[in-house]
Design an enzyme around this catalytic site. Structure first.
Site, PDB file in Angstrom:
ATOM      1  N   THR A  93       0.868  -1.170   0.000  1.00  0.00           N
ATOM      2  CA  THR A  93       0.000   0.000   0.000  1.00  0.00           C
ATOM      3  C   THR A  93       0.911   1.227   0.000  1.00  0.00           C
ATOM      4  OG1 THR A  93      -0.029   0.088   2.394  1.00  0.00           O
ATOM      5  CG2 THR A  93      -1.767  -1.191   1.347  1.00  0.00           C
ATOM      6  N   GLU A 109      -5.733  -3.717  -1.120  1.00  0.00           N
ATOM      7  CA  GLU A 109      -6.161  -4.846  -0.289  1.00  0.00           C
ATOM      8  C   GLU A 109      -7.252  -5.685  -0.943  1.00  0.00           C
ATOM      9  OE1 GLU A 109      -5.537  -1.809   0.760  1.00  0.00           O
ATOM     10  OE2 GLU A 109      -4.793  -1.766   2.813  1.00  0.00           O
ATOM     11  N   LYS A 128     -15.581  17.039  10.287  1.00  0.00           N
ATOM     12  CA  LYS A 128     -16.577  16.942  11.357  1.00  0.00           C
ATOM     13  C   LYS A 128     -16.890  18.330  11.882  1.00  0.00           C
ATOM     14  CE  LYS A 128     -15.456  12.235  12.383  1.00  0.00           C
ATOM     15  NZ  LYS A 128     -14.177  11.592  12.477  1.00  0.00           N
ATOM     16  N   TRP A 159     -21.168  15.363   9.763  1.00  0.00           N
ATOM     17  CA  TRP A 159     -20.116  15.076   8.794  1.00  0.00           C
ATOM     18  C   TRP A 159     -20.335  15.815   7.479  1.00  0.00           C
ATOM     19  CZ3 TRP A 159     -18.637   9.147   8.976  1.00  0.00           C
ATOM     20  CH2 TRP A 159     -18.200   8.846  10.282  1.00  0.00           C
TER      21      TRP A 159
HETATM   22  P1  ADP Z   1      -2.825   3.206  -2.648  1.00  0.00           P
HETATM   23  O1  ADP Z   1      -2.720   2.963  -4.097  1.00  0.00           O
HETATM   24  O2  ADP Z   1      -2.801   4.654  -2.267  1.00  0.00           O
HETATM   25  O3  ADP Z   1      -2.040   2.287  -1.814  1.00  0.00           O
HETATM   26  P2  ADP Z   1      -5.316   2.114  -2.962  1.00  0.00           P
HETATM   27  O4  ADP Z   1      -5.213   2.214  -4.423  1.00  0.00           O
HETATM   28  O5  ADP Z   1      -5.433   0.815  -2.310  1.00  0.00           O
HETATM   29  O6  ADP Z   1      -4.223   2.886  -2.247  1.00  0.00           O
HETATM   30  O7  ADP Z   1      -6.448   3.102  -2.501  1.00  0.00           O
HETATM   31  C1  ADP Z   1      -7.656   2.668  -2.034  1.00  0.00           C
HETATM   32  C2  ADP Z   1      -8.496   3.858  -1.679  1.00  0.00           C
HETATM   33  O8  ADP Z   1      -8.607   4.761  -2.760  1.00  0.00           O
HETATM   34  C3  ADP Z   1      -9.911   3.483  -1.348  1.00  0.00           C
HETATM   35  O9  ADP Z   1     -10.033   3.002  -0.044  1.00  0.00           O
HETATM   36  C4  ADP Z   1     -10.635   4.802  -1.587  1.00  0.00           C
HETATM   37  O10 ADP Z   1     -10.511   5.664  -0.482  1.00  0.00           O
HETATM   38  C5  ADP Z   1      -9.874   5.413  -2.711  1.00  0.00           C
HETATM   39  N1  ADP Z   1     -10.597   5.167  -3.959  1.00  0.00           N
HETATM   40  C6  ADP Z   1     -10.352   4.231  -4.890  1.00  0.00           C
HETATM   41  N2  ADP Z   1     -11.219   4.330  -5.914  1.00  0.00           N
HETATM   42  C7  ADP Z   1     -12.039   5.366  -5.629  1.00  0.00           C
HETATM   43  C8  ADP Z   1     -13.162   5.982  -6.290  1.00  0.00           C
HETATM   44  N3  ADP Z   1     -13.607   5.562  -7.471  1.00  0.00           N
HETATM   45  N4  ADP Z   1     -13.752   7.027  -5.674  1.00  0.00           N
HETATM   46  C9  ADP Z   1     -13.317   7.485  -4.486  1.00  0.00           C
HETATM   47  N5  ADP Z   1     -12.275   6.955  -3.822  1.00  0.00           N
HETATM   48  C10 ADP Z   1     -11.646   5.911  -4.382  1.00  0.00           C
END
Ligand code: ADP
Length: 543
Positions: free
Chosen positions: A186, A331, A440, A445
């Site tokens: 991640t 994940e 918040k 929210w």
């Molecule tokens: P990273 O690449 O930063 O390690 P990830 O790709 O696993 O993280 O990111 C996952 C997160 O990205 C999700 O939990 C969500 O918050 C955000 N995310 C992914 N796709 C979308 C979407 N279409 N709209 C809004 N948020 C998104």
């Protein structure tokens, strides 16, 4: 009583075998880091993947060893996906845009034995090399003629020399489908990155799920260009699902600017593409400023961050491209939901359709999804109640690599995504925020994403981000940070005025600040931690 079907394991090597046997002439086209366009077929890819597996055996690699890659999307990276996982080792894709100390951390944490590196990333590795503890070989993913001059990496191996003369007769071994196949960390916006270790089984099931018509809808009739990097959750699985269905694949290399992408879309007759919103901003800008149109592109998968409404509309109205808004996480391999309208919704007027399209979409079979309140109680699927989004399924993480952070799952095997969302009666999920980004205000929210989306619809706004800042009465109030488009004449008042009829009154940002650029994470998300830091000593005019 048990069923009586054959117990054949699901293995990644079967994908490249299937593609080579059934789609042997289908092309894989790559813009190489070397600068030219390379084309060959699935049959060629299988041969070279087998040659590479033979080379890896020769280098002493054994099942379970981790092999790192630092590379853009290209055919050699694709071969490594299959050579490494196919022989039972673990393909660890590394994001070269991470901070150097994070790269060192994850290479050492994964105990990578070999690093495969694209030619233009070798200078980065030259600087960090001495800090890698487990790496025995570094391989330049090119031929000798294209090695950058003046490099000082001791015993550097060269990809084309490693496979040259190898028979390519390698027999893929059979093993348990739960064997680890690939590893992705991640991005670690808080604390050190954590490794997510995929299995052969999870990768194949994810490929099945992601190719479905209501998911990414890829087939042997598709030409797929993944802009999303192969180091970002395996390019959302497209190198696997592409093989599974025999799609033509187009890899853009390191050139992800609008002009380079546009050229490939047209010259290779691309039908499907996928990437994060920042990439599409670049492409749309390029096409609009040059008056260009797209002649074959039908679908753009937008995920990783919320797709702004203006982007969905522009793609559709000006370019005839349908946006498939998708949501997922490292994940989750990564796909959780994709937005494809149902039959009934196609009859809705355009503005109501857009309201549905803004949502992150419906779950793919295999992904169970629910929202819960602070106490963990289930919330209704009424499209209004919002709470913590939990998921479970066969391609969702069970534990992090080396058990970092302990057991991430809640009772019942549910994984908390860290996202806050609603789910409507049709099953469409909509993210209102990351749980740590939600604002918040007086106990209520405010969704930073909704505010950002509303502002991005203003033609003078290139990008907008909203963070919560301290307020003595309300605890937090929204501050909007805007990057104006070149030549746009924006003021605090024009922006706030524009928002008036688009958001609830009490959501109105208390202030607007203009900046030249908004910081992004290595995977293209707005880096809110950095913004909060940048505006740490900022005081609201209302405070
Ligand atoms: P990273 O690449 O930063 O390690 P990830 O790709 O696993 O993280 O990111 C996952 C997160 O990205 C999700 O939990 C969500 O918050 C955000 N995310 C992914 N796709 C979308 C979407 N279409 N709209 C809004 N948020 C998104």
């Amino acid at each position: 009583m048990l069923g009586q079907m054959q117990d054949r394991p699901l293995l990644i090597s079967q994908l490249i075998e299937f593609a080579a046997e059934n789609h042997g002439d289908t092309e894989i086209v790559s813009r190489r880091v070397e600068g030219d366009i390379h084309r060959y077929t699935y049959r060629d890819a299988r041969h070279r993947a087998k040659q590479m597996a033979e080379a890896l055996v020769g280098l002493g690699i054994k099942a379970g060893d981790r092999i790192g890659t630092l590379a853009w999307n290209g055919y050699r990276h694709f071969e490594l996906y299959y050579a490494i996982s196919g022989m039972g080792a673990v393909c660890h894709t590394i994001n070269p845009r991470l901070f150097p100390e994070q790269i060192v951390y994850i290479v050492n944490h994964a105990e990578d034995q070999i690093l495969f590196v694209d030619a233009n990333l070798l200078p980065l590795i030259e600087k960090l090399g001495s800090q890698f503890k487990s790496v025995k070989h570094i391989v330049a993913m090119t031929d000798r003629a294209h090695l950058p001059a003046g490099l000082n990496i001791p015993n550097l191996l060269v990809y084309e020399e490693l496979i040259a003369g190898k028979p390519g007769a390698y027999q893929w071994p059979e093993f348990d489908e739960k064997t680890a196949s690939s590893l992705c960390y991640t991005s670690g916006t808080t604390g050190n990155p954590k490794g997510v270790l995929y299995s052969h089984r999870s990768s194949i099931l994810h490929a099945y799920g992601s190719a479905l018509p209501d998911t990414l809808n890829v087939s042997a009739r598709s030409v797929v260009l993944p802009v999303v990097p192969m180091f970002h959750v395996n390019a959302w699985g497209l190198p696997y699902s592409g093989c599974m269905v025999g799609a033509k694949l187009v890899f853009p290399g390191a050139a992800l600017d609008g002009a380079s992408l546009y050229e490939l879309y047209e010259s290779e007759k691309v039908t499907h593409t996928a990437g994060v919103p920042t990439i599409w901003l670049g492409l749309l800008n390029h096409m609009q400023s040059k008056g260009l149109k797209l002649s074959t592109l039908k679908y753009a998968v937008v995920g990783g961050s919320a797709a702004p409404p203006a982007m969905i509309e522009t793609f559709q109205r000006e370019f005839g491209v349908e946006v498939l808004h998708a949501w997922g996480m490292t994940e989750m391999s990564p796909l959780g939901t994709v937005n494809n309208l149902k039959h009934r919704q196609l009859a809705l007027p355009a503005d109501q359709q857009l309201q549905v399209r803004l949502k992150q979409g419906r779950a793919v079979f295999g992904v169970d999804m629910k929202i819960v309140d602070d106490k963990g109680h289930d919330l209704p699927r009424d499209g209004k109640a919002f709470g913590d989004l939990l998921v479970r399924g066969p391609w969702i993480v069970g534990r992090y690599f080396r058990d970092e952070g302990g057991n991430p799952l809640r009772e019942g095997g549910w994984f908390p995504t860290g996202d806050v969302a609603t789910i409507d009666p049709d099953g469409f999920m909509q993210i209102t925020d990351r749980s740590k980004d939600v604002i918040k205000s007086g106990g209520e929210w405010i969704s930073s994403i909704d505010l950002e989306n509303a502002a991005m619809a203003h033609p003078g706004v290139a990008e907008a981000a909203v963070i919560g800042v301290f307020h003595p009465k309300w605890d937090e109030r929204p501050l909007m940070i805007v990057v104006p488009r070149p030549g746009a004449n924006l003021t605090r008042e024009t922006v706030l005025d524009f928002l008036k009829d688009k958001i609830a009154k009490w959501w109105m940002p208390d202030d607007v600040q203009f900046v030249e650029a908004i910081p992004h994470t290595a995977t293209g998300k707005i880096l809110k931690t950095k913004l909060r830091e940048d505006f740490k000593s900022y005081k609201l005019p209302t405070a």
